[in-house]
Design a protein around this motif. Structure first.
Motif, short mmCIF file in Angstrom:
data_model
loop_
_atom_site.label_atom_id
_atom_site.label_comp_id
_atom_site.label_asym_id
_atom_site.label_seq_id
_atom_site.Cartn_x
_atom_site.Cartn_y
_atom_site.Cartn_z
N VAL A 236 0.58 -0.98 0.04
CA VAL A 236 0.56 -0.33 0.12
C VAL A 236 0.82 0.95 -0.02
CG1 VAL A 236 -1.59 0.95 1.58
CG2 VAL A 236 -1.66 -1.28 1.00
N GLU A 237 1.45 0.99 0.50
CA GLU A 237 2.78 2.49 0.96
C GLU A 237 3.38 2.25 -0.48
OE1 GLU A 237 5.66 2.12 3.98
OE2 GLU A 237 3.71 2.54 5.32
N ARG A 238 3.84 1.68 -1.25
CA ARG A 238 4.16 1.43 -2.15
C ARG A 238 3.25 2.15 -3.24
NH1 ARG A 238 6.86 -2.82 -2.25
NH2 ARG A 238 5.14 -3.66 -3.37
N ALA A 239 2.34 1.78 -3.14
CA ALA A 239 1.47 2.22 -4.06
C ALA A 239 0.96 3.70 -4.21
CB ALA A 239 -0.17 1.40 -4.12
N VAL A 240 0.90 4.42 -2.53
CA VAL A 240 0.54 5.87 -2.40
C VAL A 240 1.90 6.55 -3.57
CG1 VAL A 240 0.28 7.35 -0.21
CG2 VAL A 240 -0.78 5.34 -0.08
N PHE A 241 3.11 6.07 -2.80
CA PHE A 241 4.27 6.72 -2.72
C PHE A 241 4.38 7.00 -4.85
CE2 PHE A 241 8.83 6.16 -4.95
CZ PHE A 241 9.25 7.69 -4.16
N GLU A 242 3.69 5.87 -5.38
CA GLU A 242 4.13 6.43 -7.43
C GLU A 242 2.23 6.57 -7.87
OE1 GLU A 242 4.44 2.01 -8.60
OE2 GLU A 242 6.62 2.01 -7.98
N ALA A 243 1.48 6.75 -6.43
CA ALA A 243 0.28 7.75 -7.21
C ALA A 243 0.29 8.97 -7.27
CB ALA A 243 -1.26 7.45 -5.88
N HIS A 244 0.33 9.53 -8.77
CA HIS A 244 0.19 11.30 -9.11
C HIS A 244 -0.87 11.74 -9.54
CE1 HIS A 244 4.40 9.90 -9.48
NE2 HIS A 244 3.65 8.76 -10.61
N GLY A 245 -2.34 11.01 -8.64
CA GLY A 245 -3.47 11.52 -9.02
C GLY A 245 -4.24 10.92 -7.81
N PRO A 246 -5.15 10.98 -7.46
CA PRO A 246 -6.32 10.96 -6.22
C PRO A 246 -6.66 9.55 -6.63
CG PRO A 246 -7.87 12.30 -7.95
CD PRO A 246 -6.51 12.26 -8.48
N ARG A 247 -6.24 8.96 -7.37
CA ARG A 247 -6.86 7.93 -7.71
C ARG A 247 -5.44 6.41 -7.73
NH1 ARG A 247 -11.72 6.65 -11.18
NH2 ARG A 247 -9.71 6.02 -12.50
N ILE A 248 -6.28 5.86 -6.61
CA ILE A 248 -5.33 4.56 -7.30
C ILE A 248 -5.75 3.39 -7.73
CG2 ILE A 248 -3.95 2.08 -5.93
CD1 ILE A 248 -2.97 4.74 -4.00
N ASP A 249 -5.41 2.85 -8.94
CA ASP A 249 -6.24 1.83 -10.46
C ASP A 249 -5.42 1.10 -10.19
OD1 ASP A 249 -8.50 4.11 -11.20
OD2 ASP A 249 -6.73 5.22 -11.68
N HIS A 250 -4.15 0.94 -10.09
CA HIS A 250 -3.41 -0.49 -10.13
C HIS A 250 -2.09 -0.55 -8.63
CE1 HIS A 250 -5.16 -0.97 -14.16
NE2 HIS A 250 -4.85 0.14 -14.09
N VAL A 251 -1.75 -1.56 -8.01
CA VAL A 251 -1.36 -2.02 -7.87
C VAL A 251 -0.24 -2.75 -7.87
CG1 VAL A 251 -0.74 -2.50 -4.88
CG2 VAL A 251 -2.56 -1.52 -5.76
N ALA A 252 1.11 -2.61 -7.49
CA ALA A 252 1.93 -3.34 -7.62
C ALA A 252 2.53 -4.29 -6.95
CB ALA A 252 3.70 -2.21 -7.94
N ILE A 253 2.14 -5.08 -7.02
CA ILE A 253 2.51 -6.35 -5.58
C ILE A 253 3.85 -7.38 -5.33
CG2 ILE A 253 2.34 -9.14 -4.69
CD1 ILE A 253 0.41 -7.79 -4.04
N ASP A 254 5.07 -6.98 -6.84
CA ASP A 254 6.27 -7.13 -6.69
C ASP A 254 6.95 -6.63 -7.10
OD1 ASP A 254 8.78 -8.60 -7.31
OD2 ASP A 254 8.19 -10.08 -8.17
N PRO A 255 7.76 -6.37 -6.03
CA PRO A 255 8.49 -4.13 -6.24
C PRO A 255 9.23 -4.76 -8.05
CG PRO A 255 9.33 -5.25 -4.10
CD PRO A 255 8.15 -6.25 -4.90
#
Length: 369
Positions: A236-255
């Motif tokens: 989740v923290e990785r997804a927040v860091f990579e998000a560039h807008g108000p929504r998270i559409d995709h989440v990377a499980i394997d870094p």
């Protein structure tokens, strides 16, 4: 105990499995006896141990943590029991061990099975008689510390393998608490993901945390989370860091896989792995042979897009599928929820979590003419 007590801020959840476990922790905490915690990696064993301490009469005493697997075997005995000055080369002065540091409080031993047999024998004596011996000392020292031990393997199996002394397990296992894995805590994945996202966004100085779309939340719920809460938090923290807008559409499980983006995972069973709610491979939901479920390509057909009828949104399809299974299991079990849970291969708490999630739809189905 406050909400920001170190180690406790992530002991959160609202599922039946989690709440039942917390109730058990609170009950056992009041009894001043050893406890064994069994749970998968990242499931929150240390958080549970902290709860046991801070809900106990010893809450004002120290809460001391030691992981035998993280220490060299040659130092573990000294770390736990301390040593006298001159006990060995480099021991210039007396040093108190973790047992004495935990006096009047709680000593949490994580990964107990990593302790060598000689250390386990001294642990047994400490638990049995409330006394330890520093290395190089001639007299025992009385210590009043409650022991909470944890393993990520069934301790009975560890005894069978010879990695854990049976006498030590017998003495520690006044109460055995099984920490529920994240995958059995229905509803808690989204609950925790939103809180981890809000906290990390605040750390990054963002005014508002990005919101997970329904598809992203459904994809998170579809993952098995072998690393449990720790894995979810990092994801989740990785997804927040990579998000560039108000929504998270995709989440990377394997870094390590830069192309890895979670998308809704198909349910195993039909062509392409998809079974629509109420339907099976090669049949319509009503069970008529030769009729294709919406959007499923049959053998000999060419795929086309968009299909003749639009597909339902993923969360709605999953909800309809799970509701249908619950309704059929309850009907087969005559309304008995425990038997319905067994029929679906679920624990009672897992079934109750799903039942609460879809209670309105299930009640509506019962009242329908």
């Amino acid at each position: 105990m406050t909400a920001d007590t170190p180690g406790l801020v992530e002991a959160l959840g609202q599922s039946d499995a989690f709440l039942a476990f917390m109730e058990r922790v609170a009950a056992v905490a009041r009894v001043d006896r050893p406890v064994v915690l069994v749970g998968e990696r990242g499931s929150g064993k240390e958080l549970a141990a902290a709860r046991l301490h801070f809900h106990s009469p010893r809450w004002e005493g120290p809460f001391v943590v030691v992981n035998p697997a993280a220490l060299p075997r040659t130092l573990l005995e000294s770390e736990l029991f301390g040593h006298e000055a001159g006990a060995f080369t480099g021991a210039a002065r007396r040093r108190l061990g973790r047992f004495e540091m935990a006096d009047q409080g709680t000593l949490f031993l994580d990964e107990l099975q990593a302790a060598p047999r000689a250390v386990q024998e001294k642990l047994l004596r400490a638990v049995e008689y409330g006394a330890i011996e520093r290395i190089g000392a001639g007299e025992p020292v009385n210590v009043d510390a409650r022991i909470v031990a944890a393993t990520n393997v069934d301790p009975r199996e560890l005894v069978r393998r010879g990695r854990l002394m049976p006498d030590l397990l017998d003495r520690l296992a006044f109460a055995v608490l099984i920490v529920p894995p994240l995958r059995s805590r229905h509803g808690d994945i989204a609950y925790l993901a939103e809180r981890f996202a809000a906290r990390f966004a605040a750390e990054l100085g963002r005014p508002e945390p990005p919101r997970f779309t329904a598809a992203a939340l459904a994809a998170l719920a579809a993952h098995d989370w072998p690393g449990n809460i720790r894995e979810l938090k990092n994801t989740v923290e990785r997804a927040v860091f990579e998000a560039h807008g108000p929504r998270i559409d995709h989440v990377a499980i394997d870094p390590f896989d830069q192309e890895d983006r979670i998308t809704p995972s198909p349910i195993k069973g039909g062509p392409g792995g998809i079974i629509p709610p109420g339907g099976v491979q090669g049949r319509s939901p009503a069970g008529v042979q030769g009729q294709s479920p919406v959007g499923v390509v049959q053998e000999g057909q060419s795929p086309s897009w968009p299909p003749e009828a639009s597909l339902p949104p993923w969360p709605e399809a999953i909800a309809a599928f799970e509701t249908d299974l619950l309704r059929r299991a309850l009907a087969r079990a005559g309304g008995n929820q425990r038997r319905a849970a067994e029929a679906l291969g679920l624990t009672y708490h897992q079934f109750r979590g799903l039942y609460r999630k879809y209670a309105q739809a299930l009640d509506a189905g019962r009242k329908a003419p």
